[in-house]
Design an enzyme around this catalytic site. Structure first.
Site, mmCIF file in Angstrom:
data_model
loop_
_atom_site.group_PDB
_atom_site.id
_atom_site.type_symbol
_atom_site.label_atom_id
_atom_site.label_comp_id
_atom_site.label_asym_id
_atom_site.label_seq_id
_atom_site.Cartn_x
_atom_site.Cartn_y
_atom_site.Cartn_z
ATOM 1 N N ASN A 194 1.951 -1.798 -2.150
ATOM 2 C CA ASN A 194 1.136 -2.642 -1.284
ATOM 3 C C ASN A 194 1.928 -2.930 -0.010
ATOM 4 O O ASN A 194 2.931 -3.642 -0.044
ATOM 5 C CB ASN A 194 0.799 -3.939 -2.026
ATOM 6 C CG ASN A 194 -0.068 -4.885 -1.206
ATOM 7 O OD1 ASN A 194 -0.215 -4.736 0.004
ATOM 8 N ND2 ASN A 194 -0.631 -5.879 -1.868
ATOM 9 N N CYS A 202 -3.583 -8.930 4.589
ATOM 10 C CA CYS A 202 -3.915 -7.553 4.219
ATOM 11 C C CYS A 202 -5.209 -7.054 4.855
ATOM 12 O O CYS A 202 -5.475 -5.850 4.848
ATOM 13 C CB CYS A 202 -4.004 -7.425 2.704
ATOM 14 S SG CYS A 202 -2.483 -7.926 1.854
ATOM 15 N N HIS A 233 -7.876 -1.394 1.079
ATOM 16 C CA HIS A 233 -6.510 -1.905 1.043
ATOM 17 C C HIS A 233 -5.874 -1.472 -0.268
ATOM 18 O O HIS A 233 -6.468 -1.589 -1.339
ATOM 19 C CB HIS A 233 -6.532 -3.435 1.158
ATOM 20 C CG HIS A 233 -5.226 -4.076 0.831
ATOM 21 N ND1 HIS A 233 -4.029 -3.636 1.363
ATOM 22 C CD2 HIS A 233 -4.918 -5.132 0.018
ATOM 23 C CE1 HIS A 233 -3.044 -4.389 0.891
ATOM 24 N NE2 HIS A 233 -3.547 -5.283 0.081
#
Length: 332
Positions: free
Chosen positions: A289, A115, A259
């Site tokens: 996500n 990520c 993020h």
């Protein structure tokens, strides 16, 4: 690390698959409901690939970024792709995108920092631009097909993830650029997905594949509590590091783009930083996500909506499997 030579984002782009799944779609086959998911994650819907390859999603986002930058593919000197869900072990996804774009003058390679990938890729691009005077433009693209590795029987994780891609074209500019990258491999088992676990003992003549003792072992696995603890510490630490290096304070950031993992993580980290939520870009309610693609998707949305404007200072911060963390601070 602070460079006197900074970066300029010449253009951004994003792509998400047309297929969407809202929380009620998950409630149809899991013991969950819309309120439970919203209250714990902030996520309402996410986009799911219906067969699109990772490279295709990255290609579409890249085309948008090139169009926004007003440059031809032949002007690119480097393509960095950050996917953790490539279509092939080799060649690199960046090479496939280079071919499809017709970016005949670009070197191309992939980076896997989960990520944190887009932030790492952007920092690598900044370093190339700072040290190679012949390099004019770099394309950084993040494309994730997380639905390939998500276990849809695991209620605690499958509700979190979506698919999509984001990209940006970078060029050299004199100005502010501060970056901080770090990793803690002792937490590697907190968030992982197995790759090719087949073994071939050629030297002993045992050319067989062992039985897979876990039929679901190649799916993504995470220790939610451990990841939460890491993320809520990593995000404020990385942001504070780039600010300290630049001699600036949180009040000097016009927009923070983290993020997009979980709304609770973002809110907790913001409190630790004493940073106002109204200066943080949050769009995870629409996408979930998307791993390394989440920051460039949010960046493109911020640019195209007018929330991020030329001359403003923006901080991008990522955290994820590895465990990895990183932040970059520059003037848009």
């Amino acid at each position: 690390m602070v460079f006197l030579t900074g970066i300029r984002i010449a253009g951004t782009g994003r792509y998400v698959p047309p297929l969407t799944a809202d929380n009620n779609d998950f409630a149809a086959f899991l013991d969950t409901n819309d309120e439970w998911i919203r209250s714990r994650t902030g996520i309402v819907t996410r986009h799911i690939s219906d067969g699109e390859p990772s490279w295709h999603m990255g290609l579409e986002a890249s085309r948008q970024a090139l169009e926004a930058a007003g440059i031809a593919p032949e002007q690119l000197g480097l393509i960095i792709d950050t996917t953790i869900t490539p279509d092939y072990s080799t060649p690199a996804t960046a090479c496939v995108i280079q071919r499809e774009l017709g970016a005949v003058n670009a070197m191309a390679f992939d980076v896997n920092s989960a990520c944190t990938g887009f932030v790492c890729g952007l920092d690598m691009a900044a370093r190339y631009l700072a040290t190679d005077p012949a390099l004019s433009y770099v394309l950084v693209v993040s494309n994730e097909n997380l639905s390939r590795v998500v276990d849809y029987t695991d209620r605690s994780s499958c509700i979190l993830f979506g698919d999509g891609a984001g990209a940006c074209v970078l060029e050299r500019r004199q100005g502010l650029y501060s970056a901080y990258m770090a990793a803690d491999g002792t937490g590697a088992s907190s968030l992982y997905a197995n790759g090719n676990r087949r073994t071939c003992r050629f030297a002993t003549g045992e050319h067989t594949y062992p039985e897979d003792t876990d039929p679901r072992g190649d799916f993504l696995r995470q220790d939610g509590k451990a990841v939460y603890r890491f993320a809520t510490e990593a995000m404020p630490r990385a942001v504070q590091q780039v600010l300290d290096q630049a001699g600036l304070g949180t009040e000097d950031i016009d927009l923070l783009i983290p993020h997009q993992a979980n709304l609770r993580i973002i809110e907790t980290a913001a409190k630790k930083l004493k940073f106002p939520m109204d200066k943080i870009m949050v769009n995870l309610e629409k996408y979930g996500n998307t791993s390394s693609a989440s920051i460039p998707i949010a960046l493109d949305e911020a640019v195209r909506s007018g929330r991020l404007r030329r001359g403003q200072r923006v901080c991008l911060v990522g955290f994820g499997a590895g465990l990895t963390l990183g932040a970059v601070l520059f003037e848009y």
